[in-house]
Design a protein around this motif. Sequence first.
Motif, PDB file in Angstrom:
ATOM      1  N   MET A 195       0.787  -1.121   0.117  1.00  0.00           N
ATOM      2  CA  MET A 195       0.194  -0.066  -0.061  1.00  0.00           C
ATOM      3  C   MET A 195       0.921   1.177   0.177  1.00  0.00           C
ATOM      4  N   LEU A 196       0.373   2.532   0.223  1.00  0.00           N
ATOM      5  CA  LEU A 196       0.944   3.575   0.131  1.00  0.00           C
ATOM      6  C   LEU A 196       1.874   3.918   1.237  1.00  0.00           C
ATOM      7  N   SER A 228      -2.979   1.124  -5.025  1.00  0.00           N
ATOM      8  CA  SER A 228      -3.090   2.445  -5.100  1.00  0.00           C
ATOM      9  C   SER A 228      -3.218   2.955  -6.650  1.00  0.00           C
ATOM     10  N   VAL A 229      -3.693   3.995  -7.011  1.00  0.00           N
ATOM     11  CA  VAL A 229      -3.562   4.642  -8.130  1.00  0.00           C
ATOM     12  C   VAL A 229      -1.976   5.603  -8.190  1.00  0.00           C
ATOM     13  N   GLY A 230      -1.722   5.981  -6.945  1.00  0.00           N
ATOM     14  CA  GLY A 230      -0.575   6.921  -6.804  1.00  0.00           C
ATOM     15  C   GLY A 230       0.819   6.072  -6.485  1.00  0.00           C
ATOM     16  N   LEU A 274     -10.916   3.348  -8.911  1.00  0.00           N
ATOM     17  CA  LEU A 274     -11.409   4.010  -7.800  1.00  0.00           C
ATOM     18  C   LEU A 274     -11.657   5.683  -8.552  1.00  0.00           C
ATOM     19  N   HIS A 284      -8.580  10.750   4.509  1.00  0.00           N
ATOM     20  CA  HIS A 284      -8.279  10.191   3.274  1.00  0.00           C
ATOM     21  C   HIS A 284      -9.197   8.848   2.981  1.00  0.00           C
ATOM     22  N   SER A 311     -11.157   6.605  -1.828  1.00  0.00           N
ATOM     23  CA  SER A 311     -11.645   5.397  -2.470  1.00  0.00           C
ATOM     24  C   SER A 311     -12.322   4.436  -1.666  1.00  0.00           C
ATOM     25  N   ARG A 322     -12.878  -0.647  -3.158  1.00  0.00           N
ATOM     26  CA  ARG A 322     -11.820  -1.107  -2.416  1.00  0.00           C
ATOM     27  C   ARG A 322     -11.711  -2.704  -2.743  1.00  0.00           C
ATOM     28  N   MET A 327     -10.143  -2.858  -6.057  1.00  0.00           N
ATOM     29  CA  MET A 327      -8.567  -2.258  -5.852  1.00  0.00           C
ATOM     30  C   MET A 327      -7.795  -3.632  -5.310  1.00  0.00           C
TER      31      MET A 327
HETATM   32  C1  8YV Z   1      -6.166   4.837  -1.238  1.00  0.00           C
HETATM   33  C2  8YV Z   1      -4.991   6.567  -2.592  1.00  0.00           C
HETATM   34  O1  8YV Z   1      -6.243   5.624   0.202  1.00  0.00           O
HETATM   35  O2  8YV Z   1      -4.982   4.938  -4.692  1.00  0.00           O
HETATM   36  C3  8YV Z   1      -4.478   6.091  -4.065  1.00  0.00           C
HETATM   37  O3  8YV Z   1      -3.473   6.340  -4.437  1.00  0.00           O
HETATM   38  O4  8YV Z   1      -4.662   7.557  -2.288  1.00  0.00           O
HETATM   39  C4  8YV Z   1      -6.327   6.190  -2.187  1.00  0.00           C
HETATM   40  O5  8YV Z   1      -7.008   5.318  -3.230  1.00  0.00           O
HETATM   41  C5  8YV Z   1      -4.881   4.080  -1.209  1.00  0.00           C
HETATM   42  O6  8YV Z   1      -4.634   3.676  -2.387  1.00  0.00           O
HETATM   43  C6  8YV Z   1      -4.914   3.061  -0.181  1.00  0.00           C
HETATM   44  O7  8YV Z   1      -3.802   2.297  -0.454  1.00  0.00           O
END
Ligand code: 8YV
Length: 371
Positions: free
Chosen positions: A51-52, A75-77, A100, A332, A335, A341, A344
């Motif tokens: 994850m982030l 995550s998309v980021g 998302l 935050h 999503s 979720r 994702m």
């Molecule tokens: C989520 C996000 O909190 O996807 C992203 O970049 O910032 C959010 O959708 C994150 O992905 C959870 O890991």
Amino acid sequence: KVIVCRDLGTDAMGILRACEDIELVVWPENRPCDRTWLLDNVTGAEGVALMLSEKVDDELLDKAGPSLKVISTMSVGYEHVSLPALMKRGVRLGYTPDVLTDAVADVAVLLALMATRNVKATTSIVENGQWPESTWAPFSFCGPQLSSGLLPSLAFPAPGTPGTSSNPSGESTERTVGFLGFGRIAQATLARLVAFGARKFIYTGNPNASASSLQSSSAADIELATKHNLPQNAITRVSIESLAENSDVLFVLAPGGPSTYHIISHELLARMKPTAVLVNASRGSLVDSDALAQALGEGRLWGAGLDVVEGEPKVSSDHPLVKEPRCVILPHIGSATFETRRAMATLTARNVIAGVRGEPMPAELDLTAWT
Ligand code: 8YV
């Protein structure tokens, strides 16, 4: 061997556990994966799902060794992932775009409504039992109206006429909606605001674009306007200064990282209209929190709606932004719907499986584009 840095839920874990060729090593606790645990377990892994909160850098990749084929982030980021470090070792990156987009765009609109309509201050009146004492007056609790579709067509005097019943402040009800960053989530937010009656959209796609490339709307903007039955000139690319000066609602929906750090600066906030609202549903690092708190405190901006804040989740309850009645902050949750979720998490699982098997991933970031 695949490391999974958090239980991804029934569906995604079921997909992973069904792979007989994969040995799963799952962080056993329901909190961000401990870095030491990750470094201790990653050696010899072919894939890591994370994850982030999990930083991917040279140290982690060295620990993993040459077996590592794929990092799959839920995550998309991906600013927590060092792309040069991946490229150096030929490690692929899976991520979760598209699934998302709708959920985050919903939250962007939610924040714009919460900020314009004083939701933080007014709900606290109810919660603190102050409603009975709060004297009702025609304009108490009022804020600027986000939707502008119906007002001009009502049989009231024209909007903009000072002191009329439809528009006591004398302000135009036509809203200019601005976007800093104009990718998938910004465009999904635009689609929602079309339904709110917005007809004028401006954006700064690449804040570093040269002035000459900021002149006229591109074919893509005309195509997007046509798709939403808007006039051809409804969507215009502008400079970041013009974006700040003209937006009634400014949505910050651009990626994080060093090139956008504090792009919403003291100077930029000073250009914004005192009736404008700032929404950030991307990364906290884009907005200078102290400058925003100051602008709100001095009444230089109507309000702010933030799904992300610098330094999150360690945001002190004493921070001026948290205390600011016109600044609503969500932890935050952009999503955070069950549907999104789940999508994702399953995409994260499918990406890591495809990556370790050397197959095409359902959503892979094209690292060659970053060279
Ligand atoms: C989520 C996000 O909190 O996807 C992203 O970049 O910032 C959010 O959708 C994150 O992905 C959870 O890991």
